[in-house]
Enzyme design. Structure first.
Site, PDB file in Angstrom:
ATOM      1  N   ARG A   1      -7.086  -0.240   6.961  1.00  8.77           N
ATOM      2  CA  ARG A   1      -6.417   0.754   6.107  1.00  8.77           C
ATOM      3  C   ARG A   1      -5.239   0.136   5.359  1.00  8.77           C
ATOM      4  NH1 ARG A   1      -4.336   4.815   9.753  1.00  8.77           N
ATOM      5  NH2 ARG A   1      -3.153   5.165   7.863  1.00  8.77           N
TER       6      ARG A   1
ATOM      7  N   ASP B   1       7.496   0.198  10.824  1.00  8.25           N
ATOM      8  CA  ASP B   1       6.176  -0.386  10.567  1.00  8.25           C
ATOM      9  C   ASP B   1       6.066  -1.846  11.021  1.00  8.25           C
ATOM     10  OD1 ASP B   1       5.379   2.006   9.558  1.00  8.25           O
ATOM     11  OD2 ASP B   1       5.202   1.367   7.468  1.00  8.25           O
TER      12      ASP B   1
ATOM     13  N   ARG C   1       4.199  14.172  13.105  1.00  7.77           N
ATOM     14  CA  ARG C   1       4.186  14.025  11.652  1.00  7.77           C
ATOM     15  C   ARG C   1       4.082  15.352  10.897  1.00  7.77           C
ATOM     16  NH1 ARG C   1       1.170   8.527   9.943  1.00  7.77           N
ATOM     17  NH2 ARG C   1       3.017   8.344   8.676  1.00  7.77           N
TER      18      ARG C   1
ATOM     19  N   LYS D   1       0.838  -1.210   0.000  1.00  5.75           N
ATOM     20  CA  LYS D   1       0.000   0.000   0.000  1.00  5.75           C
ATOM     21  C   LYS D   1       0.873   1.259   0.000  1.00  5.75           C
ATOM     22  CE  LYS D   1      -0.887   1.671   4.628  1.00  5.75           C
ATOM     23  NZ  LYS D   1      -0.220   2.949   4.685  1.00  5.75           N
ATOM     24  N   ASN D   2       2.055   1.182   0.611  1.00  4.17           N
ATOM     25  CA  ASN D   2       2.928   2.363   0.630  1.00  4.17           C
ATOM     26  C   ASN D   2       3.611   2.611  -0.721  1.00  4.17           C
ATOM     27  OD1 ASN D   2       2.201   2.885   3.204  1.00  4.17           O
ATOM     28  ND2 ASN D   2       4.147   2.321   4.163  1.00  4.17           N
TER      29      ASN D   2
ATOM     30  N   CYS E   1      -2.324   7.786  10.845  1.00  4.56           N
ATOM     31  CA  CYS E   1      -2.191   7.203  12.189  1.00  4.56           C
ATOM     32  C   CYS E   1      -1.709   8.233  13.196  1.00  4.56           C
ATOM     33  CB  CYS E   1      -1.179   6.069  12.158  1.00  4.56           C
ATOM     34  SG  CYS E   1      -1.856   4.526  11.563  1.00  4.56           S
TER      35      CYS E   1
HETATM   36  C1  UD1 Z   1       6.172   6.530   5.359  1.00  9.48           C
HETATM   37  C2  UD1 Z   1       5.209   5.372   5.411  1.00  9.48           C
HETATM   38  C3  UD1 Z   1       5.040   4.896   6.861  1.00  9.48           C
HETATM   39  C4  UD1 Z   1       6.399   4.585   7.479  1.00  9.48           C
HETATM   40  C5  UD1 Z   1       7.356   5.764   7.316  1.00  9.48           C
HETATM   41  C6  UD1 Z   1       8.770   5.470   7.788  1.00  9.48           C
HETATM   42  C7  UD1 Z   1       3.700   5.838   3.574  1.00  9.48           C
HETATM   43  C8  UD1 Z   1       2.319   6.210   3.138  1.00  9.48           C
HETATM   44  N1  UD1 Z   1       3.913   5.778   4.892  1.00  9.48           N
HETATM   45  O1  UD1 Z   1       5.570   7.573   6.125  1.00  9.48           O
HETATM   46  O2  UD1 Z   1       4.231   3.725   6.858  1.00  9.48           O
HETATM   47  O3  UD1 Z   1       6.237   4.329   8.859  1.00  9.48           O
HETATM   48  O4  UD1 Z   1       7.434   6.156   5.923  1.00  9.48           O
HETATM   49  O5  UD1 Z   1       9.271   4.358   7.127  1.00  9.48           O
HETATM   50  O6  UD1 Z   1       4.557   5.555   2.765  1.00  9.48           O
HETATM   51  N2  UD1 Z   1       9.141  14.176   9.132  1.00  9.48           N
HETATM   52  C9  UD1 Z   1       9.292  15.538   9.401  1.00  9.48           C
HETATM   53  N3  UD1 Z   1       8.926  16.429   8.431  1.00  9.48           N
HETATM   54  C10 UD1 Z   1       8.436  16.025   7.217  1.00  9.48           C
HETATM   55  C11 UD1 Z   1       8.311  14.655   6.960  1.00  9.48           C
HETATM   56  C12 UD1 Z   1       8.672  13.753   7.941  1.00  9.48           C
HETATM   57  O7  UD1 Z   1       9.716  15.914  10.474  1.00  9.48           O
HETATM   58  O8  UD1 Z   1       8.128  16.895   6.380  1.00  9.48           O
HETATM   59  C13 UD1 Z   1       9.510  13.202  10.189  1.00  9.48           C
HETATM   60  C14 UD1 Z   1       8.273  12.391  10.637  1.00  9.48           C
HETATM   61  O9  UD1 Z   1       7.528  13.084  11.612  1.00  9.48           O
HETATM   62  C15 UD1 Z   1       8.906  11.129  11.162  1.00  9.48           C
HETATM   63  C16 UD1 Z   1      10.115  10.943  10.249  1.00  9.48           C
HETATM   64  O10 UD1 Z   1      10.361  12.218   9.644  1.00  9.48           O
HETATM   65  O11 UD1 Z   1       9.342  11.329  12.477  1.00  9.48           O
HETATM   66  C17 UD1 Z   1       9.907   9.905   9.167  1.00  9.48           C
HETATM   67  O12 UD1 Z   1       8.810  10.277   8.366  1.00  9.48           O
HETATM   68  P1  UD1 Z   1       8.692   9.899   6.823  1.00  9.48           P
HETATM   69  O13 UD1 Z   1       9.888   9.126   6.382  1.00  9.48           O
HETATM   70  O14 UD1 Z   1       8.344  11.131   6.081  1.00  9.48           O
HETATM   71  O15 UD1 Z   1       7.447   8.934   6.846  1.00  9.48           O
HETATM   72  P2  UD1 Z   1       6.104   9.057   6.010  1.00  9.48           P
HETATM   73  O16 UD1 Z   1       6.410   9.358   4.589  1.00  9.48           O
HETATM   74  O17 UD1 Z   1       5.124   9.900   6.742  1.00  9.48           O
END
Ligand code: UD1
Length: 420
Positions: free
Chosen positions: A398, A306, A121, A22-23, A116
């Site tokens: 989800r 995850d 985030r 899904k990701n 979630c």
């Molecule tokens: C994606 C995955 C999620 C997985 C995560 C880490 C999808 C839809 N979801 O989430 O299942 O757990 O990667 O492998 O693909 N952060 C910031 N600022 C930003 C973006 C991120 O501070 O603009 C921080 C987040 O709060 C978190 C960390 O970076 O602490 C990692 O986030 P990120 O790698 O962006 O994960 P997602 O893309 O949200």
């Protein structure tokens, strides 16, 4: 409201067939907004996050059809970048639209992404990266307004290798003429898969899967049928279950062991009998496993956040003591309170949890707190003695398609009930 009722005590045996991650599918769907061509996404089961993304794209004028295990999508008639308020907040993945949809329409207006409750985030890395490419982003009345200004390629250096920000910037840059380089890009297999998808469309991306991605944007796209990578997190979920129950023997079909190296290493070190073939992983668990001293979540190729909750369940019935450290999200131990209601011995302090394995868990009524934590509680229910009821399973739906039928196929006694 639905819940899952599980009778513990069965020994999982049989095959699990994997579908598209899904990701991978979520950013791929967002990326479809860059083109007016016909796209088929194959081997894909519509989990609720995917259905929500499809509903969002339909609300913008895209044509969407589900047929067998394929999604057919055409965004030729997509005619607005104004996302109705109810859609964005349903999932984190709505933020993926900020880049590609703004390239396509010139203006995206949408609410903040939901998803979630596992931490703050923020989306600052997405915003700053898109700013660098020439998008102006302001926040007004709780909405994000992204306007295409003077688009320019160049270099975007990410302060943290965010998966979603890498994908967002990569999609936007594919629609902008010229060369963009992303430095400190995320290396997750889903990022590499999105690049493969864009290249299959006719794009030109090199380096995805490493920390430097080079995008030669502005190419013209063509219609394709694409099969995304199999879901490594779903694979790891069932492997953690089988490893927790002596006598289990399961085969995860269509899985790419390369994407599972960190979790498989832990399972192997613990003494599970693992056989890897071209596109399958088989795990046999002969005896109660010994606890792993320490599990630490890290960006890929490290151990995935995850799978943290599912491995917590496994450690909660292992022999000995484990420390699990969560490095990616601040609130990712919320489910532990529920797991303790099934008899687990866990003490959470800050971003680490100390688990002392118990000989058995005991069935109870618990609530899913988030997607992966919810799946972990279902695993715990399968392991536990007696009956476990897991409520709030919309979280689980989800990301897992009919988790109960997959577990039934493994011989687990589980049914879905609708609460009135
Ligand atoms: C994606 C995955 C999620 C997985 C995560 C880490 C999808 C839809 N979801 O989430 O299942 O757990 O990667 O492998 O693909 N952060 C910031 N600022 C930003 C973006 C991120 O501070 O603009 C921080 C987040 O709060 C978190 C960390 O970076 O602490 C990692 O986030 P990120 O790698 O962006 O994960 P997602 O893309 O949200």
């Amino acid at each position: 409201m639905e819940k899952l009722v599980i009778k513990g005590g069965s020994i999982p045996k049989g095959a699990v067939k994997l579908y598209a991650a899904k990701n991978s599918v979520l950013p791929i769907l967002a990326c479809c907004t860059l083109t007016s061509c016909d796209i088929e996404i194959a081997n894909c089961k519509p989990t609720n996050d995917i259905l929500d993304m499809l509903a969002l794209l339909q609300s913008l004028g895209s044509k969407v059809q589900l047929d067998g295990d394929s999604i057919f999508i055409n965004c030729q008639n997509l005619n607005t970048g104004i996302v109705p308020r109810q859609y964005a907040k349903k999932m984190r993945a709505s933020v993926f639209l900020l880049g590609p949809l703004s390239v396509r329409t010139g203006l995206t207006k949408m609410g903040f992404p939901g998803g979630c409750n596992i931490g703050r985030r923020p989306i600052d890395i997405h915003i700053n990266g898109l700013n660098k490419l020439g998008f102006d982003i302001e926040i007004k009345d709780g909405e994000l307004i992204c306007t295409k200004k003077f688009l320019s390629c160049g270099q975007v250096h990410l302060p943290f290798a965010s998966v979603g920000a890498t994908e967002n910037i990569m999609m936007a840059a594919s629609g902008i003429k010229g060369i963009t380089t992303i430095k400190n890009a995320a290396q997750e297999p889903e990022v590499e898969d999105l690049a493969k998808f864009i290249n299959a469309l006719g794009g030109d991306i090199e380096g995805a899967g490493t920390h430097t991605i080079v995008i030669n944007g502005g190419k013209s796209f063509n219609s394709i049928r694409y099969t995304p990578i199999a879901d490594r997190i779903v694979a790891g979920t069932y492997l953690a279950l089988a490893a927790s129950i002596p006598g289990s023997d399961i085969c995860i079909e269509k899985s790419n062991a390369l994407h599972l190296q960190a979790p498989l290493k832990i399972l192997q070190d613990k003494g599970c009998n693992i056989t890897i073939s071209k596109d399958a992983v088989r795990l046999k668990s002969n005896a109660r496993q010994t606890a792993r001293k320490r599990i630490v979540t890290r960006p890929y190729p490290g151990f995935p956040t995850d799978l943290q909750a599912q491995f917590m369940v496994m450690e909660s019935v292992a022999k000995g003591q484990t420390t699990i450290v969560e490095n990616l999200f601040e609130n990712r131990f919320n489910y532990c309170k529920e797991l303790k209601n099934l008899g687990a011995n866990i003490k959470v302090v800050g971003n680490s949890a100390k688990v002392i394995g118990v000989p058995e868990l005991v069935g109870n009524c618990v609530n899913a707190t988030d997607l992966r934590g919810g799946a972990a509680l279902v695993l715990a229910g399968v392991i536990a003695k007696g009956q476990t009821t897991v409520s709030d399973i919309y979280h689980i739906d989800r990301g897992y398609y009919n988790i109960e039928s997959e577990l039934s196929n493994l011989g687990v006694s589980i049914k879905r009930l609708t609460q009135i």
